[in-house]
Structure formats: C-alpha cells, structure tokens
Motif scaffolding. Structure first.
Motif, PDB file in Angstrom:
ATOM      1  N   MET A   6       0.804  -1.226   0.000  1.00  0.00           N
ATOM      2  CA  MET A   6       0.000   0.000   0.000  1.00  0.00           C
ATOM      3  C   MET A   6       0.836   1.274   0.000  1.00  0.00           C
ATOM      4  O   MET A   6       0.327   2.347  -0.335  1.00  0.00           O
ATOM      5  CB  MET A   6      -0.943  -0.004   1.204  1.00  0.00           C
ATOM      6  N   MET A   7       2.103   1.192   0.369  1.00  0.00           N
ATOM      7  CA  MET A   7       2.932   2.396   0.487  1.00  0.00           C
ATOM      8  C   MET A   7       2.954   3.244  -0.788  1.00  0.00           C
ATOM      9  O   MET A   7       2.738   4.459  -0.740  1.00  0.00           O
ATOM     10  CB  MET A   7       4.347   2.014   0.938  1.00  0.00           C
ATOM     11  N   PRO A   8       3.197   2.669  -1.964  1.00  0.00           N
ATOM     12  CA  PRO A   8       3.235   3.524  -3.159  1.00  0.00           C
ATOM     13  C   PRO A   8       1.876   4.087  -3.550  1.00  0.00           C
ATOM     14  O   PRO A   8       1.808   5.134  -4.194  1.00  0.00           O
ATOM     15  CB  PRO A   8       3.787   2.593  -4.247  1.00  0.00           C
ATOM     16  N   VAL A   9       0.800   3.404  -3.173  1.00  0.00           N
ATOM     17  CA  VAL A   9      -0.531   3.945  -3.460  1.00  0.00           C
ATOM     18  C   VAL A   9      -0.719   5.255  -2.703  1.00  0.00           C
ATOM     19  O   VAL A   9      -1.188   6.254  -3.252  1.00  0.00           O
ATOM     20  CB  VAL A   9      -1.631   2.930  -3.084  1.00  0.00           C
ATOM     21  N   ARG A  10      -0.305   5.254  -1.444  1.00  0.00           N
ATOM     22  CA  ARG A  10      -0.440   6.460  -0.624  1.00  0.00           C
ATOM     23  C   ARG A  10       0.553   7.542  -1.039  1.00  0.00           C
ATOM     24  O   ARG A  10       0.214   8.727  -1.077  1.00  0.00           O
ATOM     25  CB  ARG A  10      -0.200   6.098   0.839  1.00  0.00           C
ATOM     26  N   LYS A  11       1.772   7.144  -1.361  1.00  0.00           N
ATOM     27  CA  LYS A  11       2.830   8.134  -1.595  1.00  0.00           C
ATOM     28  C   LYS A  11       2.838   8.684  -3.015  1.00  0.00           C
ATOM     29  O   LYS A  11       3.219   9.843  -3.231  1.00  0.00           O
ATOM     30  CB  LYS A  11       4.199   7.511  -1.290  1.00  0.00           C
ATOM     31  N   LEU A  12       2.465   7.864  -3.992  1.00  0.00           N
ATOM     32  CA  LEU A  12       2.574   8.272  -5.385  1.00  0.00           C
ATOM     33  C   LEU A  12       1.235   8.634  -6.013  1.00  0.00           C
ATOM     34  O   LEU A  12       1.190   9.283  -7.056  1.00  0.00           O
ATOM     35  CB  LEU A  12       3.220   7.157  -6.215  1.00  0.00           C
ATOM     36  N   GLY A  13       0.143   8.169  -5.413  1.00  0.00           N
ATOM     37  CA  GLY A  13      -1.167   8.432  -5.995  1.00  0.00           C
ATOM     38  C   GLY A  13      -1.473   7.573  -7.205  1.00  0.00           C
ATOM     39  O   GLY A  13      -2.278   7.959  -8.059  1.00  0.00           O
ATOM     40  N   VAL A  14      -0.858   6.388  -7.292  1.00  0.00           N
ATOM     41  CA  VAL A  14      -1.091   5.503  -8.431  1.00  0.00           C
ATOM     42  C   VAL A  14      -2.491   4.897  -8.367  1.00  0.00           C
ATOM     43  O   VAL A  14      -3.141   4.878  -7.325  1.00  0.00           O
ATOM     44  CB  VAL A  14      -0.025   4.390  -8.492  1.00  0.00           C
ATOM     45  N   ASP A  15      -2.930   4.372  -9.507  1.00  0.00           N
ATOM     46  CA  ASP A  15      -4.300   3.880  -9.659  1.00  0.00           C
ATOM     47  C   ASP A  15      -4.432   2.380  -9.417  1.00  0.00           C
ATOM     48  O   ASP A  15      -5.512   1.815  -9.638  1.00  0.00           O
ATOM     49  CB  ASP A  15      -4.810   4.216 -11.057  1.00  0.00           C
ATOM     50  N   ALA A  16      -3.368   1.734  -8.983  1.00  0.00           N
ATOM     51  CA  ALA A  16      -3.432   0.302  -8.670  1.00  0.00           C
ATOM     52  C   ALA A  16      -2.302  -0.025  -7.712  1.00  0.00           C
ATOM     53  O   ALA A  16      -1.255   0.625  -7.695  1.00  0.00           O
ATOM     54  CB  ALA A  16      -3.304  -0.543  -9.934  1.00  0.00           C
TER      55      ALA A  16
END
Length: 353
Positions: free
Chosen positions: A58-68
């Motif tokens: 989940m870290m990159p979802v929160r930090k980067l705003g990616v869609d998956a």
C-alpha cells in the motif's frame, strides 16, 4: 470510500476520465521507508508476514497516488511449493539450491498446494482487498522465465543451459512447461478467489528467444494458461518482458486483455503488431527517470498522446523501477500523467481510452 476503477476500465477498453498509472516494482528500494524495512527483513521474510507485506504493497498507493497496487511478492514464491529450495541473494537475484537439469529432476517436482504452502500470500491479498480503494494486481512468473532460473540456477544473460534443454531434450522441456503452467494456473486462480482484481503474467526474459522458438516451445503454455483462466472475471495482462517486440505478432490468439510493452516498441506499433486486439500498457524507459523533470514529462507526453489514439491504455514503465529512482519524480510524473491525460481526453473525445 470511493473506489477508483480506472485501471479495470482501461484494461477493458472502456472510457476513462484520465489515464490510470501504476509502475512495475513500485514497492521498492527507491522509497526510504521501504529501505528501512529491508534493513530488518529480507524480501522473503516480508512476504511471509501478511500484515507487513500488505503495508509495503500500500505504500506507493499512498505516496505516489497511483491507480493500482501490485502485490508485494516475488515470482519465485510459488516454486517453493513444488519442492524447490531457493534464496533471493542481494545483488544477484534468485539462487536455486539444486538446479533442474534432467527429466528425473522435473518429475520430482510436486504439484503446487497454494492453501497449504502459500497461505500467507493469500492472507495478504485478503487484507489488501479490504483496505485498498484501488484495484489490487496480483502476478505470477511465466513458465519460460521461471524455468530459466530453475535450470540455470541463478540469473543468466545467455540462458545457455535453458536453451540446451529446450533444443536438446524437448521431452524434458515440455514436461517442465506443463508443470509450471499448472503451477501458474492454480496460483493465479487462488489469487483471484482471495480478492485479486487483475493479474499480470511476467515473462521478463522470453525476449531472448526467436519468434519461431517462442511459438514452438513457449506460446502453447502461455495460451493454455490464459485459456484456463478465461472464466475469471478480472482483467488479465501478459508482459513478455524486455526485447520482446518481435514476439508481439505471435500473441494475437491468447485470451489476455492487455499486453505490456517495453520501451523499444511504441504503443501504436504494439497495437499494430497485435492486431488491435488488446489494451496496451507501458512503456517509459525506467532510466528516463534519471533525467530532469522537463525531459521526463516530454517523454511521458509522447507516450500518452500515442496511447490515447485508441481505446485501452495504461501508463507504466517498460520494465521495473530501479533503486536509484526518485520518489519525488515519480510522484510528480504520476500527477502529470493524470492531469495531462485528463485535459487531452476532454479536448479530444475521439481519442478517449
């Protein structure tokens, strides 16, 4: 919680308000927080702790705003259930304790038991299914790529032993392809049953083969994998890895929804070579991220403009992120893809993805 389904829609060639973005290897050593975790735990140790593996996912979802999100795991994990002992060695990669070299070695491989041997991975997926507001992509390594590690014993540049078995002992080769194909089918089906919303089959090194050899020795197993998983109502992505552009015309009959491209073939050319059948995913060269931000955005703009020429496009890299990549640049790139593509879609509706 509002669920962001842009990835699913794009992979199914449906209309989106902006292009979805995710990055291969997006949970990794470019992130200082991840590096701190790796000081305490190895990759395989993280995978065996569902709560921790879910958090890293989940870290990159929160930090980067990616869609998956893409499941934090390793393509070698399922081979442990076949009875293969291996380790992921720093600066090397997978190292096999007893490489597979003969038909007898292959016959000793046991069928995968996901629920008995890999329940921690399924538990991680179940946690993420509850926590995420974006789709979770799960994945498996494709049979050729897995076979190359099992036969060579570690990463290879020549794949000499792998090709020696393929050409010199086809009985053993096809037996291995069958067993690894069964492993992938069982593994990915369990992923979807546990909450995976899409999956990607990584064939990172199959570009080492000539098209005729790919068609003879590998494609039948790839075709079978997607055919046997066709009943699963999730988008399915095949990534034939680096230097695989010459293989693209051979893929037109597989039951996948999308094809991932490396940076050597443009999005429009990828569509042409695959007959326009698939959504496309890709394909920024990861090392463009070493450039100034204006150069990164200019290259991304070209890819976006190309991708929006037909329905079905997901922005990604042409291969995985590398440790020296900048988290700040990735965040800014993600924002740029979202903003630029949203504006382009509004002003050029005929190019909607």
């Amino acid at each position: 919680m509002v669920y962001n389904d842009r990835l699913i829609r794009a992979l199914r060639k449906q209309e989106v308000d902006r292009l979805p973005v995710w990055y291969m290897r997006q949970a990794g050593r470019y992130d200082p927080d991840y590096r701190k975790i790796k000081e305490k735990y190895s990759l395989l140790e993280i995978c065996r702790q569902p709560e921790l593996a879910a958090e890293v996912t989940m870290m990159p979802v929160r930090k980067l705003g990616v869609d998956a999100a893409i499941l934090y795991s390793d393509i070698m994990n399922p081979v442990a259930s076949l009875g293969v002992k291996f380790d992921i060695v720093k600066n090397i990669g997978p190292v096999i304790e007893q490489p597979i070299r003969t038909l007898a070695d292959i016959e000793r491989l046991r069928p995968i038991d996901v629920h008995k041997d890999l329940s921690h991975i399924l538990e991680t997926i179940a946690i993420l299914d509850k926590e995420l507001d974006v789709p979770l992509i799960t994945f498996a390594g494709a049979p050729f790529t897995i076979a190359s590690y099992l036969i060579e014993g570690r990463p290879s540049k020549s794949y000499s032993r792998t090709k020696a078995m393929m050409y010199g002992d086809p009985e053993a080769w096809f037996k291995l392809m069958d067993k690894l194909g069964d492993m992938v089918i069982t593994y990915l089906r369990a992923h979807v049953e546990s909450g995976g919303k899409a999956f990607q089959l990584f064939d990172s090194w199959v570009g080492a083969l000539a098209p005729k050899d790919f068609q003879r020795y590998v494609l039948p197993t790839i075709t079978r994998i997607f055919a046997e998983l066709q009943d699963l109502d999730v988008p399915k992505i095949y990534f034939p890895g680096v230097s695989s552009g010459e293989l693209l015309p051979t893929l037109t009959d597989i039951a996948a929804d999308a094809i991932g491209l490396d940076w050597r073939v443009s999005i429009s050319e990828g569509r042409r070579r695959t007959g326009g059948k698939f959504a496309m995913q890709g394909n920024l060269d990861p090392y463009v991220l070493t450039a100034p931000m204006d150069v990164i955005k200019a290259q991304a703009k070209e890819i976006i403009d190309d991708g929006l020429n037909a329905p079905g496009f997901v922005f990604n890299l042409g291969h995985g992120l590398f440790p020296e990549a900048s988290l700040d640049k990735l965040r800014e790139l993600t924002e740029f893809v979202h903003e630029y593509s949203a504006e382009a879609i509004v002003h050029q509706p005929v190019r909607r993805a």
